[in-house]
Every structure is written in C-alpha cells, then in structure tokens.
Design an enzyme around this catalytic site. Sequence first.
Site: not given
Length: 381
Positions: A270-271
């Site tokens: 994620t991210e």
Amino acid sequence: MKKSRFISIRSLGMVATLLIGLGCMVKTEKKAPETLKDAFEGKFHIGSALSANHINNQNQPSMGVLKTHFNSIVAENNMKSGMIQMREGEFNFEVADKFIEFGEANDMHIVGHTLIWHSQAPRWFFTDSEGNDVSPEVLTQRMKDHIHTVVGRYKGRVKGWDVVNEAILDDGSWRNSKFYQILGEDFMKLAFQFANEADPDAELYYNDFSMAQPGKRDGVVKMVKDLQAQGVKIDGIGMQGHIGLEYPTIEEFEKSILAYSGLGVTVMITELDLSVLPSPRRDMGADIATNVEYQQSLNPYTEGLPDDVQKQFDDRYKAFFKLFLDHHDKISRVTLWGINDGDSWKNGWPVRGRTDYPLLFNRDNTPKSVVSELIEMAAKY
C-alpha cells in the site's frame, strides 16, 4: 500402388490439419499487454490513491491515466474520521460518496481508508466537554458509532477496509496513542469487531509503514496472532511502500512478506512511492509528525532528474516489482500513493517545498520509461 497413394493422401491430410492448427494458434495468440492493469491481471490488483482534487475534478487528464492503467482505488484522506465526522454525530459523506460512485462506475476494486487512526482523528473523539479524557466506555461507544455508520453506509460496495492504521512502533511496541492510552490493546480488537459487525462480507486489514523493520515485523505478527487467538476476523496486512533509493533492503522487505503471509492473511503493498531525494534521516517511515526545516541541499532536482539518478529510480522500481511478482501468490494488491508526481505528498514531506519524482507517471501524465519495462516484466510471469 494403391497403398502408396493412400499414404500420400493421408499425409496431405495431416499436413493440412497441422497448417490449420498453426493458423488457429496465430489467430488466438494473446496480444501483449499495453497497460499496467492488463500486465498484472491474474497476479494482483494495481491501484492508486485519489485525493479530493481527483474526486471533485474527474475530467482532468490524470483520471484518464487512472482508468487506463489502474483497477483499484483508495481515498487518500477523504474517508478518515477527521474528514467525515469533524464534530460528533455530524457526518459529511459528500466527497466519500463521489469516490465510491466513481469506483463503481469504472468497475474499480474499492478500498476504504481508514477507520481508526490516531493522526487524523478529531480531538472530540477522546475528550469530554471539559477537555478531559473520556472513559473507556465512552471511547468504545464512539468508535462503534463511527465504524458502524461509515462501514454500514458502504456495505457491499467496498471490497475491504483499512480498519486500523499505524498502531505499532518500529521497535514492535504499541504506539502510545489516545486509543491505546484509554483502551489499551483492546482498541484493536474492538475496531475489527465493529467493522465486521457493520459489513460481515468486507475484508478487514491492518496497515502500517516501515513494515520491513524487524522490530515492527515481530510486533505486527504478535498483534495479529493475538487477534486470531481471540477469534477476531482479520483478512490482510498492508505494507506501506514509502521507500527510498537505499531503504529498505529487498531482503528485509521479502522477510516481512513471508512473515505476514505465514499468518494466513493476504499481503498488500500500500501507499507505494519511491523518493529520490536525500533523506534528513536514514530509513524514515511515514510518520507525518516528523517535519524538517527546508534546506536547499535537500532539494537538488528542481529541474528534473540526472540520468544516473533516473537509472537508480528505474532499477529500484524493477527490483521491487520483481519481488512482488515472485510472491504474487501471497499479494492481492499493489497501490501507488497517487497517479502522477505532482500528486505526491512527498513533495511536501518531510521537507516542505521540495520537488520529488516518486511515482510511475510524470507531472504531465506521460508514463516514465520504467512503466513499459514493468509491463514487459509482468508478461513473463
């Protein structure tokens, strides 16, 4: 003579059959993928975070890039508690609703981010009318009301939720947030229980930065095992990918993928973004409380990247995506934290006013050269 003639006719028939078969093979040969989402199809979703600017201005060119290359979305800030419920009982779903509607209209895999996070929670969440900390009972009820309202509103429409964000420190201990101060470790269990009550079919995730750190790895593994021992549903672990040219090491990142997947949950990257700028402190995670005063020496590439730095950038992204592909059976999603370089929060953190180049698309929405290399790489798996 008759026998030879029979063999000759039969042979011609076999040749004809072979040629027809080869023709069919040529016609049905799969076309080489041209987009990221096509290249990673069957391996994992490829996603991007959307800001309020994206959601409110859906005709901008970057949204064309999103629809072409990505098949999963997550709201960057507009589903966090401080944005949705700034005052107790007053919910503002205007931007969040648009986000969900966009995802549905474009057949996107939708992720909700995030239900419980110490950093962008409104102050009232933890205090009474006199400014004192509320009791465990009051905070529990406020958590329940918030989670039930938000998750319940989008029941059946959101694939999975980042239920709790960034609760474990790099040494594996619990972050001394207000949630922890008032409720202790139980706040984690309660958050997951409330989310499951609100939408039993939604996947539930824990998300954190610096997840390749050995201490944090051990702390997260212990936390998840404790939840599982109590019968609490947890479906996945999000490894925030805020990486640099030198940190973390591929080896430690891989150890964490294996450790988390070994718990019987899916792993998500994620991210994801890759900063090329010098770090004021080596191995910084994503703690937004860390800010550094601007220094010109920390902003060296205002006019673009030198060729040698661009090569380092490309090689680093390829090394990480090779890792993700090697373990695609354990990874369900890889999400970039923005669409193009101009979107990225890294331009302002941990030093405001810098020019960074952390994503796969340039500020003018053109793909960087590494994009075609990633597509070619994925096609070989």
